[in-house]
Write a protein that holds these residues in place. Structure first.
Motif, PDB file in Angstrom:
ATOM      1  N   ARG A 162      -8.078  -6.401   4.866  1.00  4.60           N
ATOM      2  CA  ARG A 162      -8.756  -5.231   4.303  1.00  4.60           C
ATOM      3  C   ARG A 162      -7.786  -4.106   3.910  1.00  4.60           C
ATOM      4  NH1 ARG A 162     -12.225  -6.658   8.619  1.00  4.60           N
ATOM      5  NH2 ARG A 162     -11.295  -5.063   9.978  1.00  4.60           N
ATOM      6  N   GLN A 163      -6.502  -4.293   4.131  1.00  8.11           N
ATOM      7  CA  GLN A 163      -5.538  -3.244   3.806  1.00  8.11           C
ATOM      8  C   GLN A 163      -5.355  -3.123   2.292  1.00  8.11           C
ATOM      9  OE1 GLN A 163      -4.053  -1.177   6.326  1.00  8.11           O
ATOM     10  NE2 GLN A 163      -5.777  -2.240   7.312  1.00  8.11           N
ATOM     11  N   ALA A 164      -5.218  -1.895   1.841  1.00  8.98           N
ATOM     12  CA  ALA A 164      -5.039  -1.645   0.406  1.00  8.98           C
ATOM     13  C   ALA A 164      -3.786  -2.344  -0.100  1.00  8.98           C
ATOM     14  CB  ALA A 164      -4.937  -0.141   0.152  1.00  8.98           C
ATOM     15  N   GLY A 165      -3.909  -3.018  -1.224  1.00 11.99           N
ATOM     16  CA  GLY A 165      -2.777  -3.671  -1.854  1.00 11.99           C
ATOM     17  C   GLY A 165      -2.517  -5.084  -1.373  1.00 11.99           C
ATOM     18  N   VAL A 166      -3.173  -5.498  -0.294  1.00 17.44           N
ATOM     19  CA  VAL A 166      -2.998  -6.858   0.237  1.00 17.44           C
ATOM     20  C   VAL A 166      -4.044  -7.771  -0.388  1.00 17.44           C
ATOM     21  CG1 VAL A 166      -3.091  -8.310   2.299  1.00 17.44           C
ATOM     22  CG2 VAL A 166      -2.016  -6.062   2.400  1.00 17.44           C
ATOM     23  N   ASP A 167      -3.582  -8.899  -0.918  1.00 19.29           N
ATOM     24  CA  ASP A 167      -4.509  -9.895  -1.454  1.00 19.29           C
ATOM     25  C   ASP A 167      -5.121 -10.650  -0.271  1.00 19.29           C
ATOM     26  OD1 ASP A 167      -5.775 -12.114  -2.553  1.00 19.29           O
ATOM     27  OD2 ASP A 167      -4.262 -12.413  -4.098  1.00 19.29           O
ATOM     28  N   PRO A 168      -6.413 -10.517  -0.028  1.00 24.00           N
ATOM     29  CA  PRO A 168      -7.021 -11.154   1.149  1.00 24.00           C
ATOM     30  C   PRO A 168      -6.917 -12.675   1.156  1.00 24.00           C
ATOM     31  CG  PRO A 168      -8.713 -10.286  -0.316  1.00 24.00           C
ATOM     32  CD  PRO A 168      -7.403  -9.766  -0.822  1.00 24.00           C
TER      33      PRO A 168
END
Length: 473
Positions: A131-137
Motif C-alpha cells: 500500500r506504500q506510495a510508488g510501490v507496485d503491489p
C-alpha cells in the motif's frame, strides 16, 4: 516437568531469553540512513492482532512502480529492525522499497514458537508495503534469513500477494537437526572430537526438545517449500556454520521441482558466512559488509522475477564447505525422556548430596556415628561433580553457539573439562564398587540404609554416564 527443566536451565546459564509479556516491540526512533535514502515509519497488525512497528526504506529519488521486499529476521526474541540495516540499505540502493520491522516478543519464547504465527506477521508487513506510495503491489516479495528461511516460504505458500521469495542461509532440515549440526560444526571447527560432540551434544538437544524448551523442533519444511509457486532466489555463504550449506540446496531444489516450480536460482558466495556477509576466517567472524555481488544479484534477479523472466533451475558459485554431514535426531524413547532425566537428577541429588548432609547433621547434633567408608565419600563427591559439572559444561557449550564455540583447552581433541569429568565418573564407579564390597561389614541399620541410598544413586549413575558419553572416548 517443564518447571524442573526451566529451573535447571536458569541455574546453568539460562538457555534462552524469556519473552516480553503482552506487548509488541516498542517503536524506535527513525534509523540513521545515508543521504541517498529515506525512511518512513509504519505500523501494522501481525498474527493475533499484535501491533508491530517497522520502517520502509526507499531511494530519495525513487521511481514509481518500483518493486518492494519485506525482510524477515532470523531466530531471536524481539530482534530490532536495525539488525538488518545493511541488507535494507543495500537493497534500497537497488531501487526497491524495503520494509524491515521489529520482531515480536509476545508468543516467542523459550517454550513457545510458531513459524505459522511469524508467517502471518510477515504477511501483515507485505500488505503494508503493497500500500506504500510508488510501490507496485504486484512486485512485492519476501526475504528471509536463517529462521526466516522457514518463515518466508510459509508466508509465500499462503498468499498470492507475494511475487517472489529470497532466502539466505535457509534450511530444509528439521530445526533440531540443523541446530545440533550447527553446534557440532562449531565444536569440530574448534578441534573437538570424541563423545562430547558425537554423543553428549545431540543428546542434550533431544532432552531439551522433549522437555518443551525447543519449540518447532520437528517442523517439516519440505512440504511447504513444495507448495511455493513464486520464483525463489536461494543464497548461501560457502562458509556457513549454522546451516549445512551442501545438504540444504539439493533438498530445496527437490521440493520445489516436486511442486512443479523450476523458477529457482541458487547462488553460493565465496568467503561468506551464514548471512552472506564477508568472513575472513571461514565463518567464525562476520564482517559488516555483504558478500561482493550479493546486492547486485538481488536487484537484477528481482527485476527479472517481477517481469516474468525468472531464471530456470540455475545454480552458480563455488562449492560450499561442509566437513561433516548432519545426522538424524529422532525423538527420545520413554526411558531417555526429559521426565526420566529429571527423576534421575532428583535421585542423584538425594543420593550423592544426602550422604554428606547426614554426616553434617550428625556432627551438629554431636551424635557418635559408625566410622565412615572412605570410598563412599568419593562416590558422593564424584557423583555430584560429574552430574552438575557435566550439565553445566554442556549448557555452556551450547550457549556459546555453533560458530562461537569455545570449548577451552583440548587434550587429543577432547575438551580438558570433559576429560576431567570422564575421569571423575570412572573414579566414582570404582569407589561405588569398593563401597558395595564393604556394605555387609558396616554395623548399624541406619548407616547401611544411608550407604544403600548412595549405592542406588551409583547404580543409576552407571547407565546415565554411558548414555551421556562420559564412559566413551
Amino acid at each position: 516437568m517443564r518447571t524442573i527443566l526451566a529451573v535447571l536451565t536458569a541455574l546453568l546459564l539460562a538457555l534462552a531469553p524469556t519473552a516480553a509479556l503482552a506487548v509488541g516491540p516498542a517503536r524506535d526512533a527513525p534509523m540513521a540512513l545515508p543521504d541517498d535514502l529515506k525512511a518512513s515509519e509504519v505500523s501494522f497488525r501481525g498474527s493475533g492482532g499484535l501491533q508491530l512497528h517497522g520502517s520502509v526504506i526507499s531511494p530519495v529519488r525513487a521511481r514509481s512502480g518500483r518493486a518492494g521486499v519485506v525482510l524477515v529476521h532470523g531466530a531471536g526474541t524481539g530482534t530490532k529492525r536495525d539488525k538488518l540495516l545493511a541488507e535494507a540499505v543495500a537493497f534500497a540502493r537497488q531501487g526497491m522499497s524495503v520494509l524491515v520491522y521489529d520482531k515480536r516478543s509476545e508468543g516467542y519464547s523459550l517454550f513457545h514458537r510458531s513459524y505459522s504465527q511469524l508467517a502471518d506477521d510477515a504477511l501483515g508487513a507485505v500488505g503494508t508495503l503493497r500500500r506504500q506510495a510508488g510501490v507496485d503491489p504486484s512486485k512485492v516479495g519476501i526475504w528471509g534469513l536463517s529462521e526466516g528461511g522457514w518463515v518466508a516460504p510459509l508466508a509465500a505458500s499462503r498468499s498470492a500477494d507475494i511475487s517472489f521469495v529470497i532466502v539466505v542461509g535457509a534450511n530444509a532440515l528439521h530445526p533440531l537437526r540443523q541446530q545440533t549440526w550447527a553446534v557440532a560444526a562449531g565444536l569440530r571447527k574448534a578441534g573437538v572430537r570424541g563423545s562430547f560432540v558425537d554423543r553428549a551434544e545431540p543428546t542434550l538437544y533431544r532432552v531439551i526438545a522433549d522437555g518443551g524448551m525447543f519449540p518447532e523442533s520437528y517442523y517439516e519444511p519440505e512440504p511447504v517449500i513444495a507448495s511455493v509457486r513464486q520464483p525463489v532466489l536461494g543464497l548461501w555463504g560457502v562458509h556457513d556454520l549454522l546451516t549445512p550449506p551442501r545438504e540444504t540446496p539439493p533438498i530445496f531444489a527437490r521440493a520445489l521441482e516436486r511442486g512443479g516450480n523450476r523458477h529457482y536460482t541458487f547462488r553460493f558466495f565465496a568467503d561468506a558466512d551464514h548471512a552472506a556477509h564477508r568472513t575472513p576466517d571461514g565463518g567464525v567472524t562476520r564482517l559488516p559488509e555483504l558478500a561482493p555481488g550479493y546486492a547486485d544479484l538481488v536487484g537484477d534477479w528481482v527485476g527479472q522475477a517481477t517481469s516474468g523472466r525468472a531464471p530456470v533451475a540455475q545454480v552458480t558459485g563455488p562449492a560450499p564447505v561442509q566437513a561433516d554431514d548432519s545426522v538424524a535426531v529422532p525423538p527420545v524413547a520413554w526411558w531417555e525422556s526429559a521426565g526420566v532425566h529429571a527423576a534421575a537428577l532428583v535421585l542423584f541429588l538425594v543420593a550423592f548430596a544426602g550422604y554428606p548432609v547426614v554426616a553434617l547433621v550428625r556432627r551438629v547434633r554431636r551424635r557418635a556415628g559408625v566410622p565412615p567408608v572412605k570410598a563412599a565419600r568419593w562416590v558422593s563427591a564424584g557423583g555430584l561433580v560429574t552430574v552438575l559439572g557435566g550439565f553445566s559444561y554442556l549448557f555452556y557449550a551450547i550457549m556459546t553457539g555453533g560458530k562461537l564455540a569455545a570449548p577451552g583447552p583440548l587434550v587429543a581433541g577432547r575438551p580438558l573439562v570433559w576429560v576431567a569429568l570422564q575421569a571423575i565418573a570412572v573414579v566414582t564407579l570404582v569407589a561405588a564398587a569398593m563401597t558395595a564390597l564393604r556394605l555387609r561389614r558396616v554395623a548399624g541399620r541406619g548407616e547401611r540404609t544411608r550407604l544403600g541410598i548412595l549405592l542406588a544413586g551409583a547404580a543409576v549413575f552407571l547407565p546415565w554416564a554411558l548414555y551421556w558419553g562420559l564412559l566413551q572416548p
